[in-house]
Motif scaffolding. Structure first.
Motif, PDB file in Angstrom:
ATOM      1  N   THR A   1      34.117  41.988  43.125  1.00 40.29           N
ATOM      2  CA  THR A   1      33.431  41.096  42.194  1.00 40.29           C
ATOM      3  C   THR A   1      32.317  40.296  42.862  1.00 40.29           C
ATOM      4  N   THR A   2      32.480  39.974  44.155  1.00 38.12           N
ATOM      5  CA  THR A   2      31.415  39.229  44.824  1.00 38.12           C
ATOM      6  C   THR A   2      30.149  40.065  44.977  1.00 38.12           C
ATOM      7  N   ALA A   3      30.296  41.385  44.907  1.00 36.39           N
ATOM      8  CA  ALA A   3      29.128  42.272  45.010  1.00 36.39           C
ATOM      9  C   ALA A   3      28.344  42.333  43.692  1.00 36.39           C
ATOM     10  N   ASN A   4      28.841  41.688  42.648  1.00 39.68           N
ATOM     11  CA  ASN A   4      28.174  41.736  41.347  1.00 39.68           C
ATOM     12  C   ASN A   4      27.143  40.628  41.157  1.00 39.68           C
ATOM     13  N   TYR A   5      27.217  39.595  41.975  1.00 41.10           N
ATOM     14  CA  TYR A   5      26.377  38.421  41.728  1.00 41.10           C
ATOM     15  C   TYR A   5      24.889  38.668  41.984  1.00 41.10           C
ATOM     16  N   ILE A   6      24.564  39.267  43.109  1.00 40.71           N
ATOM     17  CA  ILE A   6      23.148  39.480  43.421  1.00 40.71           C
ATOM     18  C   ILE A   6      22.493  40.434  42.419  1.00 40.71           C
ATOM     19  N   PRO A   7      23.116  41.581  42.072  1.00 39.15           N
ATOM     20  CA  PRO A   7      22.509  42.448  41.047  1.00 39.15           C
ATOM     21  C   PRO A   7      22.344  41.739  39.697  1.00 39.15           C
ATOM     22  N   MET A   8      23.314  40.922  39.299  1.00 34.11           N
ATOM     23  CA  MET A   8      23.164  40.208  38.024  1.00 34.11           C
ATOM     24  C   MET A   8      22.041  39.187  38.124  1.00 34.11           C
ATOM     25  N   ASN A   9      21.942  38.529  39.262  1.00 32.33           N
ATOM     26  CA  ASN A   9      20.881  37.542  39.464  1.00 32.33           C
ATOM     27  C   ASN A   9      19.500  38.189  39.366  1.00 32.33           C
ATOM     28  N   LYS A  10      19.431  39.477  39.716  1.00 30.90           N
ATOM     29  CA  LYS A  10      18.173  40.233  39.623  1.00 30.90           C
ATOM     30  C   LYS A  10      17.977  40.852  38.247  1.00 30.90           C
ATOM     31  N   GLY A  11      18.958  40.718  37.357  1.00 31.31           N
ATOM     32  CA  GLY A  11      18.851  41.303  36.023  1.00 31.31           C
ATOM     33  C   GLY A  11      19.263  42.754  35.963  1.00 31.31           C
ATOM     34  N   GLU A  12      19.947  43.241  37.019  1.00 26.80           N
ATOM     35  CA  GLU A  12      20.339  44.655  37.069  1.00 26.80           C
ATOM     36  C   GLU A  12      21.695  44.925  36.414  1.00 26.80           C
TER      37      GLU A  12
ATOM     38  N   ILE B   1      22.647  49.918  21.472  1.00 25.84           N
ATOM     39  CA  ILE B   1      22.631  48.859  22.479  1.00 25.84           C
ATOM     40  C   ILE B   1      23.341  49.385  23.718  1.00 25.84           C
ATOM     41  N   ARG B   2      22.636  49.460  24.827  1.00 29.85           N
ATOM     42  CA  ARG B   2      23.216  49.983  26.061  1.00 29.85           C
ATOM     43  C   ARG B   2      23.295  48.872  27.102  1.00 29.85           C
ATOM     44  N   LEU B   3      24.504  48.653  27.612  1.00 35.11           N
ATOM     45  CA  LEU B   3      24.731  47.604  28.595  1.00 35.11           C
ATOM     46  C   LEU B   3      25.396  48.183  29.845  1.00 35.11           C
ATOM     47  N   SER B   4      25.144  47.544  30.979  1.00 34.79           N
ATOM     48  CA  SER B   4      25.820  47.936  32.221  1.00 34.79           C
ATOM     49  C   SER B   4      26.752  46.800  32.636  1.00 34.79           C
TER      50      SER B   4
ATOM     51  N   ILE C   1      34.760  36.884  33.312  1.00 31.72           N
ATOM     52  CA  ILE C   1      33.712  37.840  32.966  1.00 31.72           C
ATOM     53  C   ILE C   1      32.415  37.061  32.829  1.00 31.72           C
ATOM     54  N   ASN C   2      31.414  37.457  33.599  1.00 33.89           N
ATOM     55  CA  ASN C   2      30.101  36.815  33.547  1.00 33.89           C
ATOM     56  C   ASN C   2      29.119  37.666  32.759  1.00 33.89           C
ATOM     57  N   VAL C   3      28.032  37.038  32.351  1.00 35.29           N
ATOM     58  CA  VAL C   3      27.038  37.714  31.521  1.00 35.29           C
ATOM     59  C   VAL C   3      25.639  37.292  31.962  1.00 35.29           C
ATOM     60  N   ARG C   4      24.701  38.202  31.799  1.00 30.45           N
ATOM     61  CA  ARG C   4      23.297  37.913  32.140  1.00 30.45           C
ATOM     62  C   ARG C   4      22.721  36.923  31.133  1.00 30.45           C
TER      63      ARG C   4
ATOM     64  N   ASP D   1      24.292  43.567  33.128  1.00 29.72           N
ATOM     65  CA  ASP D   1      24.370  42.737  31.919  1.00 29.72           C
ATOM     66  C   ASP D   1      25.669  41.945  31.867  1.00 29.72           C
ATOM     67  N   LEU D   2      26.747  42.566  32.352  1.00 27.74           N
ATOM     68  CA  LEU D   2      28.073  41.958  32.355  1.00 27.74           C
ATOM     69  C   LEU D   2      28.719  42.232  33.708  1.00 27.74           C
ATOM     70  N   ALA D   3      29.712  41.430  34.081  1.00 22.10           N
ATOM     71  CA  ALA D   3      30.346  41.678  35.379  1.00 22.10           C
ATOM     72  C   ALA D   3      31.675  40.959  35.503  1.00 22.10           C
ATOM     73  N   GLY D   4      32.598  41.602  36.228  1.00 18.93           N
ATOM     74  CA  GLY D   4      33.809  40.931  36.647  1.00 18.93           C
ATOM     75  C   GLY D   4      33.428  39.891  37.681  1.00 18.93           C
ATOM     76  N   ALA D   5      34.081  38.732  37.630  1.00 16.79           N
ATOM     77  CA  ALA D   5      33.712  37.642  38.528  1.00 16.79           C
ATOM     78  C   ALA D   5      34.924  36.737  38.723  1.00 16.79           C
ATOM     79  N   SER D   6      34.694  35.558  39.287  1.00 12.04           N
ATOM     80  CA  SER D   6      35.766  34.574  39.464  1.00 12.04           C
ATOM     81  C   SER D   6      35.130  33.205  39.597  1.00 12.04           C
ATOM     82  N   THR D   7      35.921  32.168  39.340  1.00 12.95           N
ATOM     83  CA  THR D   7      35.382  30.820  39.480  1.00 12.95           C
ATOM     84  C   THR D   7      35.050  30.507  40.936  1.00 12.95           C
TER      85      THR D   7
END
Length: 335
Positions: A81-92, A40-43, A264-267, A94-100
């Motif tokens: 962390t704000t730079a992680n939202y658009i790639p995750m929204n595109k499915g690029e 299982i490979r995740l980014s 931590i957010n997840v796809r 799998d997991l990401a640091g984030a904030s409320t």
């Protein structure tokens, strides 16, 4: 002589049977003979290298790989962390640091995105970022409303923490004279008494406040219960809380404030079973996580109810199993 011939015959027959067995095995039990455990490979999107959240993502990655067989996670350095939202929204990712706060902005299409983003889920809290306002011990500023018209340092202009502090002051109906600078420059201005105080959203204890306290006597500025409610109503990602007494050596009482949670957010497309295992592993080994990264001590599994983004169903399954009541409105549902 006859005995030798019989011995050779038996050896020959045994060899033929053994060879036949190994030749036939793939046809008799094809799955068992051929299939190997699938890797299982995740980014995972982190943040800038050297930041706490990036190092925390790396820590989680190593913990998961240690306890979940055949799992490989690549932690990526990103602009934040704000730079992680658009790639995750595109499915690029799998997991990401984030904030409320980032979740709130992404869901509402503010600041770093022109459109509302919805293809991401909450998975777990990481730590708290307390809104810490402080001034000189002898200052007449004793409440947030007292900062009206005063010179108050924030972070760099347009940085996440300065944006949040401006939003909080707006919600409270106060208008300080904001001074924008790097955190290091700001603490020096407080030391030199060139400003009246400072507000910064960060984990506690913050090294900047401890540094200032070595040069001048300072105090933390509390919020009233009414102010906490106002901020939370305007910005749901801000949760009423307290900075516990003795967090700083000059602090003798709990200081009411609001805080946002790093998460931590997840796809959404990750399977429920995999997300369940990811969450379960971390909370069952959370003592190891806190030992390696002390700021993680500020959160517990129950803080999942303070998430802004919907929670992945696989994570919900685990939290409900351990007795945390998660309302259906917080559960991610396929569009």
């Amino acid at each position: 002589m006859e005995m030798r011939k019989r011995g050779r015959r038996w050896i020959y027959l045994f060899s033929v049977v053994l060879i036949a067995f190994w030749v036939a095995l793939p046809f008799v039990c094809p799955n068992e003979a051929i299939a190997a455990p699938e890797k299982i490979r995740l980014s995972m999107g982190g943040a800038s290298t050297g930041t706490w959240i990036y190092m925390y993502c790396a820590l989680l990655s190593e913990t998961w790989k240690r306890y979940i067989p055949n799992l490989d996670i690549t932690v990526l350095a990103t602009a934040g962390t704000t730079a992680n939202y658009i790639p995750m929204n595109k499915g690029e990712l799998d997991l990401a640091g984030a904030s409320t706060s980032g979740d709130f902005y992404a869901l509402n299409g503010k600041y770093f995105t022109k459109e509302k983003l919805t293809d991401f889920c909450s998975m777990m809290p990481a730590t708290k970022g307390f809104n810490q306002a402080f001034t000189y011990l002898e200052s007449p500023i004793n409440s947030w409303k007292d900062m009206e018209g005063k010179r108050i340092c924030l972070g760099a202009r347009a940085s996440p923490t300065s944006v949040i502090q401006q939003e909080i002051c707006e919600a409270l109906g106060i208008k300080p004279k904001f001074v924008f600078s790097t955190p290091q420059e700001a603490t020096e201005m407080v030391k030199d008494r060139r400003v009246d105080g400072m507000i910064y959203g960060v984990g506690a204890p913050w090294s900047g406040i401890m540094d200032v306290a070595t040069a001048v006597k300072i105090k933390l500025i509390p919020m009233t219960p009414e102010e906490q409610k106002k901020v939370n109503k305007a910005y749901p990602y801000q949760v009423p809380d307290v900075i516990p007494a003795k967090t700083y050596n000059f602090q003798t009482e709990d200081i009411p404030t609001c805080q946002g949670i790093q998460t931590i957010n997840v796809r959404p497309g990750l399977s429920d079973d995999l997300v369940y295992r990811l969450v379960k592993v971390i909370w069952e080994h959370y003592d190891e996580v806190v030992k390696a990264s002390p700021p993680a001590k500020w959160v517990k599994a129950a803080d999942i109810v303070h998430m802004v983004a919907p929670i992945h169903p696989g994570a919900v399954k685990y939290y409900r199993e351990i007795g945390i009541q998660i309302p259906d409105r917080l559960v991610w549902k396929k569009k």
